[in-house]
Design an enzyme around this catalytic site. Sequence first.
Site, mmCIF file in Angstrom:
data_model
loop_
_atom_site.group_PDB
_atom_site.id
_atom_site.type_symbol
_atom_site.label_atom_id
_atom_site.label_comp_id
_atom_site.label_asym_id
_atom_site.label_seq_id
_atom_site.Cartn_x
_atom_site.Cartn_y
_atom_site.Cartn_z
ATOM 1 N N THR A 48 0.708 -1.000 0.112
ATOM 2 C CA THR A 48 0.133 0.005 0.174
ATOM 3 C C THR A 48 0.945 1.124 -0.083
ATOM 4 O O THR A 48 1.873 1.280 0.598
ATOM 5 C CB THR A 48 -1.040 -0.132 1.269
ATOM 6 O OG1 THR A 48 -2.080 1.032 0.827
ATOM 7 C CG2 THR A 48 -0.300 0.295 2.439
ATOM 8 N N CYS A 76 -2.774 7.486 8.004
ATOM 9 C CA CYS A 76 -3.363 6.158 8.102
ATOM 10 C C CYS A 76 -2.351 5.396 8.529
ATOM 11 O O CYS A 76 -1.121 5.423 8.570
ATOM 12 C CB CYS A 76 -3.586 5.924 6.560
ATOM 13 S SG CYS A 76 -4.767 7.142 5.776
ATOM 14 N N HIS A 124 -5.718 -0.688 5.114
ATOM 15 C CA HIS A 124 -4.988 0.451 5.110
ATOM 16 C C HIS A 124 -6.101 1.469 5.717
ATOM 17 O O HIS A 124 -7.220 1.908 5.328
ATOM 18 C CB HIS A 124 -4.901 1.245 3.708
ATOM 19 C CG HIS A 124 -4.546 2.506 3.523
ATOM 20 N ND1 HIS A 124 -3.418 2.702 2.524
ATOM 21 C CD2 HIS A 124 -4.657 3.669 3.728
ATOM 22 C CE1 HIS A 124 -3.098 4.275 2.506
ATOM 23 N NE2 HIS A 124 -3.823 4.583 3.489
#
Lengths: 162, 211
Positions: free
Chosen positions: A23, A29, A46
Amino acid sequence: MSNVIQVGMADLKYANSPNKIRTSGLGSCVGLIIYDEREKKCGMAHIMLPESSLARNGVLHRPKYADTAIEDLVKRFVDEGSPVYRLKAKIAGGAQMFNFSSTNEVMRIGPRNAEAVKVLLEEYKIKLISEDVGGNSGRTIEFNPDNSILQIKTINKGIKEI
Amino acid sequence: MNYLERIQAPHLDILKEVGNIGAGHAATALSKMLNKSIDMAVPSVKIVHLSEVSEFVGGDEMVVAAIFLRLQGDAPGNMFFMLPLEEATRLIQQVTDDYTISSGNLTENEIGMSALCELGNILAGSYLSALSDFTSLNLQPTPPALAIDMAMAILSHGLIEVSKAGDYAIVIDTKISDKDDTTQSKGHFFLLPDPESFKIIFHSLGVKIDE
């Protein structure tokens, strides 16, 4: 042939060896990887927000929140025959992208996300093997379920493995 | 009902005009500062799913210099001015007249960083004051914050508030570019109003949005 599976923002996906999973652009995040070393399987979420109670309306997009993302990850592993005690986790992200003097809760979302994920892992009794959280740089992460190595790339500190 | 389901083509046109007026003023400010012509593209207004944001900002690891301001007042939201790092460096070289600054050492150059922050502040400030005049809404920006990092990591920060209300963000994106620039790298203004702000913006412009 091995592929790299891309996980978007507020997304959750699974990968089996020899595939890898990644990711990119984790800011505040948190990227959570839960894996079963023996089966060489992993799942990555995520996560954008610490808890689903922050949602303001209607249908929950479960991978977006720490609590619902972990619940789904664990359930999938258990359903596929991996007992919870064999599951391990690695996390990265939760940075504070902008340095504000303000104590506004939105500004502190990164540390709160990381904290929420750690507390939840403890509740589920999933062992947190390693982490790279906080700071103020964005991260791109890639996990290889074959050797359980998590590679973390930042723009000014290069690549590291945890 | 989700606010996004009520937004239709005329509403998107209004938001385009919002981007047009704001960025138009900002481009004029930049043009005066550099004594150069600055081109502006027709704004695009897109409804982007959170998981598609990375493609939207031009590749997941694109490194940018970004100035972030939080809007307070009648219609809260987030605003970014983003430039590819190379472009930001060139701009700072021109503004400070210091050609020893490079994309590699920009972050260690205090004057350069400060100039970049101020530049972003001026541009975003002219965008906002035009917007505020156009809508007759009271909008105040917070002091600017600067970050040089992956575009997606930066933009995601501005999406936190939006993400509490849904999985889509309305992004008002306007590109500006240097007229004699052959490389075609561009600066972007992103305006990300909080979900509750859309109704207020439309209302102030006399456009109804079905309840």
